[in-house]
Design an enzyme around this catalytic site. Structure first.
Site, mmCIF file in Angstrom:
data_model
loop_
_atom_site.group_PDB
_atom_site.id
_atom_site.type_symbol
_atom_site.label_atom_id
_atom_site.label_comp_id
_atom_site.label_asym_id
_atom_site.label_seq_id
_atom_site.Cartn_x
_atom_site.Cartn_y
_atom_site.Cartn_z
ATOM 1 N N ARG A 140 0.839 -1.204 0.000
ATOM 2 C CA ARG A 140 0.000 0.000 0.000
ATOM 3 C C ARG A 140 0.873 1.253 0.000
ATOM 4 O O ARG A 140 0.574 2.229 -0.672
ATOM 5 C CB ARG A 140 -0.928 -0.013 1.213
ATOM 6 C CG ARG A 140 -2.242 -0.762 1.047
ATOM 7 C CD ARG A 140 -2.075 -2.185 0.569
ATOM 8 N NE ARG A 140 -3.339 -2.925 0.513
ATOM 9 C CZ ARG A 140 -3.630 -3.933 1.314
ATOM 10 N NH1 ARG A 140 -2.768 -4.349 2.241
ATOM 11 N NH2 ARG A 140 -4.779 -4.566 1.168
ATOM 12 N N ASP B 65 0.564 -7.016 -3.103
ATOM 13 C CA ASP B 65 -0.868 -6.809 -2.910
ATOM 14 C C ASP B 65 -1.357 -5.987 -4.088
ATOM 15 O O ASP B 65 -0.567 -5.593 -4.959
ATOM 16 C CB ASP B 65 -1.158 -6.103 -1.581
ATOM 17 C CG ASP B 65 -2.483 -6.543 -0.960
ATOM 18 O OD1 ASP B 65 -3.515 -6.412 -1.644
ATOM 19 O OD2 ASP B 65 -2.483 -7.021 0.183
ATOM 20 N N HIS C 76 -6.045 -10.489 -4.149
ATOM 21 C CA HIS C 76 -5.132 -9.351 -3.946
ATOM 22 C C HIS C 76 -3.997 -9.393 -4.968
ATOM 23 O O HIS C 76 -2.822 -9.251 -4.626
ATOM 24 C CB HIS C 76 -4.580 -9.346 -2.514
ATOM 25 C CG HIS C 76 -5.581 -8.937 -1.482
ATOM 26 N ND1 HIS C 76 -6.135 -7.674 -1.455
ATOM 27 C CD2 HIS C 76 -6.145 -9.628 -0.463
ATOM 28 C CE1 HIS C 76 -6.999 -7.606 -0.443
ATOM 29 N NE2 HIS C 76 -7.034 -8.775 0.165
ATOM 30 N N GLU D 297 -9.482 -12.896 1.586
ATOM 31 C CA GLU D 297 -10.382 -11.962 0.908
ATOM 32 C C GLU D 297 -10.441 -12.158 -0.608
ATOM 33 O O GLU D 297 -10.531 -11.198 -1.363
ATOM 34 C CB GLU D 297 -9.984 -10.515 1.238
ATOM 35 C CG GLU D 297 -10.103 -10.185 2.720
ATOM 36 C CD GLU D 297 -9.714 -8.759 3.055
ATOM 37 O OE1 GLU D 297 -10.255 -8.217 4.023
ATOM 38 O OE2 GLU D 297 -8.861 -8.192 2.339
ATOM 39 N N PHE E 71 -2.325 -3.039 14.335
ATOM 40 C CA PHE E 71 -1.745 -1.779 14.776
ATOM 41 C C PHE E 71 -1.978 -0.639 13.791
ATOM 42 O O PHE E 71 -1.425 0.455 13.960
ATOM 43 C CB PHE E 71 -0.254 -1.958 15.049
ATOM 44 C CG PHE E 71 0.044 -2.956 16.151
ATOM 45 C CD1 PHE E 71 -0.949 -3.403 16.999
ATOM 46 C CD2 PHE E 71 1.324 -3.455 16.328
ATOM 47 C CE1 PHE E 71 -0.698 -4.319 18.006
ATOM 48 C CE2 PHE E 71 1.604 -4.373 17.334
ATOM 49 C CZ PHE E 71 0.594 -4.808 18.168
#
Length: 788
Positions: A182, A211, A286, A351, A443
């Site tokens: 990301r 990803d 992903h 996912e 986190f």
């Protein structure tokens, strides 16, 4: 005689007090994670330029650890040690001696002994890892200045207290994760991240390298992964979930990747600190960044672009019916395995929206020819096929808990993130599991009031909540519990664009988790941890780490005083040394308000407001907690069906403590029932008039929490025969999008009396068919049984 003795005691006390005042670290060692055994002895040892650094042999591990220690001290301005192999003629007084023993029956593989007298320091271990952890504990016994990043004082000396430490970890797997897809972070920061986790005896770095938003590892056989998949359009000035797709002709400029040489360098760096790196290569979902470069691996053929931000639902996944997909993945893993010596290869598996698999001719043919039931079993086929390849390379497959769907691969390890259920299921099937539930180990969630914090993905995981985590579920037998290898903290970076932001989100909570996975369960103590963290913050300051000190929000709990009938209010926070100001009449809290010094009594309804001020400024929004006095306040509750240990609130007193929960089910005031009905009896102590019973329940279908189907209230004078049975049915739809706090109340007939009140609430049981968790157990949450 008596007078002389008293004088002697006084002199000894003053001497000890003076020593403690001059060097408080000697008076109270602040090692994190807390050692299994630590005995503080009188005196101290001084490390100076006359001190010698010995190793018991020329073993590679001894040499590596000794030089690590010598370099750390010299960098901080200490002596420039020469590492010497000890011989029979050497005097080991005023010396540090590192010893490797072959006897693993006395010292476990990652354990160590650190014995400090006024004459020498002995560190003994059966492995290099144990020696390294002994050195980390020794460094934490030294003044915080030892963490200075550059040489500022030449040849300074260092005092350390005399101690006997015998230490070993509770769990073999102690992990921290970092998502670099990301947002991409440079090589030097990855090394700094490894430095930080190794300081606290964390032994695994889970590196999330691929990803949808970017591919980050050089694969020589597939150059388009670096040319196309590693880059996206730069929309960093826009909200993550509102970024448009790449337009034709628009250049992708944000991203990057690690070359294979850089990865080898990082792997060596981690190995020198006894940190194993587990690479993650996502499959079968992903993967949109892969499909942007190689659309032929999809079910639809594309075209695709690398998403610049949020991408959901994740429907563009690898085609499970296309053999060239498996050839590609095996080629990729061939190069990955050569780079990473870890016994584990992480394949993701999470996912994967299987929408396209349901209509793809190749996928449907694969389901038919392999005799599979559905697309869930197709994912299982996919993972099992990849596991065979990984096993052929003498490695083990690990994946997120979705790899359980359709049947678990024979030797796979499960990383349980959607709660603890995946880990429980894996352990019951005889598979290893690593616990990393979103409730305690994510986190990227907020750790304090969102109004005063940087943007986060949502949720709320405070420092104290992380510290409270217990990785081994109670549902497991001792034999099954052996499959719980440990726990891991996850740092997903959708909303974390910079290295300083990573540090802010990860570091303090990572330290709390390190104690959870290292220290014996029965030695952990939150207040003691807070005290020791004060010293850790000083060390992190010298390292210029942008850590969070945790939440400045005040927590309110209550304790019923049976003698006085009053409710005692307890205020606490995550801050060790910042006073709490409060009011009890609903007035706004100010710097001049009462300072909390201990539990105080209230005997009537009221509103507690409390906050913490630094330099006259309120650090976070003041807490506002109404206290509700009613017949059941402080009264004992007998549970006929158990609440979940995952959401106990205040335990068996949670529903009669006078406190109501907020719309946030993670606020610590809601008690959760997982797939279980609520059935309880409250003993009011004597028969009293009962006019009404009131309860709030919560619905948040995105978190699998649903309102009860029906709530039943009944009364009894003797606890045996119940009367006044009354039901309140739910009329709120299960698919309501927003979180709802719904009251269930009943007004009894005038002049009703009872000593015992029974409340039953029927859980929905299973998530509805339209829900993402269809067929799985659902949650039911309540906060207080209010009796008037």
């Amino acid at each position: 005689m008596h007078k002389a003795f008293c004088l002697l005691i006084l002199m000894l006390f003053l001497a000890v007090y003076a020593t403690a005042a001059d060097n408080p670290i000697i008076a109270s060692p602040s090692i994190v994670p807390k050692p299994a055994q630590l005995k503080l002895k009188p005196g101290k040892f001084t490390i100076d330029k006359q001190t010698r650094l010995f190793i018991s042999s020329g073993d590679t591990n001894l040499v590596r650890v000794a030089h690590f220690f010598a370099d750390q001290l010299h960098l901080a301005g200490g002596p420039d040690f020469k590492v010497e192999e000890v011989t029979k003629g050497d005097k080991t007084s005023n010396a540090i001696l590192l010893t490797l023993t072959n006897d693993k029956s006395k010292i476990s593989p990652e354990g160590y002994e650190l014995l400090i007298s006024q004459k020498k320091i002995d560190i003994r271990a059966s492995t290099g890892a144990g020696l390294f952890y002994g050195i980390q504990s020794l460094l934490q016994l030294m003044p915080p200045e030892v963490c200075q990043p550059h040489n500022v004082v030449s040849d300074r000396s260092w005092d350390v207290p005399c101690v006997d430490i015998r230490d070993h970890p509770r769990y073999s797997y102690r992990g921290m994760h970092l998502d670099v897809s990301r947002h991409f972070f440079p090589k030097e920061f990855i090394k700094r991240y490894i430095d930080l986790i190794s300081m606290y005896k964390i032994n695994t770095f889970h590196w999330h390298l691929t990803d949808d938003n970017g591919w980050r590892v050089e694969i020589k056989k597939y150059p388009k992964l670096m040319e196309i998949s590693a880059w996206r359009v730069d929309h960093e000035d826009m909200p993550w979930d509102g970024r448009p797709e790449q337009k034709p002709g628009e250049k992708a400029t944000y991203g990057g990747y690690y070359t294979q040489d850089e990865i080898r360098e990082i792997v060596r760096y981690a190995s020198d600190r006894y940190v194993t790196i587990i690479p993650e290569i996502e499959m079968p979902g992903h993967n949109k960044e892969v499909l942007a470069a190689y659309p032929q691996f999809s079910c639809t053929g594309g075209p695709f672009t690398v998403p610049a931000g949020g991408y959901w639902p994740n429907i563009d996944i690898l085609c499970a019916g296309n053999d060239s997909v498996f050839t590609f993945l095996e080629d990729v893993l061939e190069e990955v395995v050569a780079l990473f010596p870890s016994k584990y290869i992480h394949v993701g598996g999470d996912e994967a929206d299987k929408t396209n698999w349901k209509t793809c001719p190749k996928c449907l043919n694969r389901i038919k020819t392999k005799g599979l039931k559905d697309e869930k079993e197709l994912q299982s086929y996919f993972i099992k096929r990849m596991e065979k390849f990984i096993i052929s390379k003498n490695r083990k497959l690990i994946g997120w808990d979705e790899i359980l769907e359709g049947g678990l691969a024979p030797e796979a390890t499960v990383m349980s993130w959607r709660g603890v259920e995946g880990g429980i299921a894996a352990a019951k099937q005889g598979h290893d599991a690593i616990m990393t539930p979103g409730s305690h180990c994510y986190f990227d969630y907020y750790q304090a009031d969102p109004a005063s914090e940087p943007k986060a993905i949502g949720g709320f995981t405070s420092l104290k909540k992380v510290y409270s985590y217990e990785p081994t579920p109670k549902e497991l037998t001792p034999e099954q519990a052996r499959h719980i290898l440990g726990a891991q903290g996850n740092v997903w970076t959708e909303f974390i664009p910079t290295t300083s932001h990573v540090e802010y989100m990860a570091v303090s909570r990572m330290i709390a988790l390190s104690e959870v996975v290292w220290s014996p369960k029965n030695t952990r103590n939150w207040r003691d941890f807070q005290r020791r963290m004060a010293n850790q913050f000083k060390r992190l300051d010298y390292m210029k780490v942008n850590y969070s000190k945790g939440s400045f929000k005040v927590g309110v709990t209550t304790r019923h005083d049976k003698k006085s009938g009053a409710m005692k209010v307890i205020l606490e926070s995550e801050q060790f040394d910042v006073p709490i100001q409060y009011t009890i009449n609903g007035d706004d809290v100010k710097p001049s308000s009462l300072v909390y010094s201990g539990p105080f009594e209230v005997k009537a309804n009221g509103v507690i407001k409390a906050g913490m001020f630094v330099d006259g400024n309120l650090k976070e929004k003041a807490v506002e907690m109404p206290l509700i006095f009613h017949h059941a306040i402080g009264k004992p509750v007998r549970y006929l069906k158990d609440y979940s240990y995952r959401y106990p609130a205040a335990g068996k007193h949670a529903l009669t403590d006078g406190l109501r929960g907020s719309i946030n089910h993670r606020d610590g005031l809601w008690q959760g029932f997982y797939g279980n009905d609520l059935d309880l009896i409250i003993d009011l102590g004597k028969e009293v008039p009962v006019n009404s019973v009131q309860m709030n329940f919560l619905q948040n279908q995105r978190s699998w929490i649903f309102l009860p189907v029906v709530v039943e209230f009944s009364l009894s004078s003797d606890g045996k025969k119940y009367h006044s049975f009354n039901e309140v049915a739910n009329n709120i739809p299960t698919n309501e999008a927003q979180a709802i706090m719904q009251p269930f109340n009943f007004q009894f007939m005038e002049n009703s009396k009872a000593r015992y009140i029974r409340v039953k609430a029927k859980n929905l049981g299973k998530c509805p068919g339209w829900h993402e968790g269809a067929g799985q157990d659902s949650w039911m949450f309540t906060d207080e049984v209010v009796v008037f």
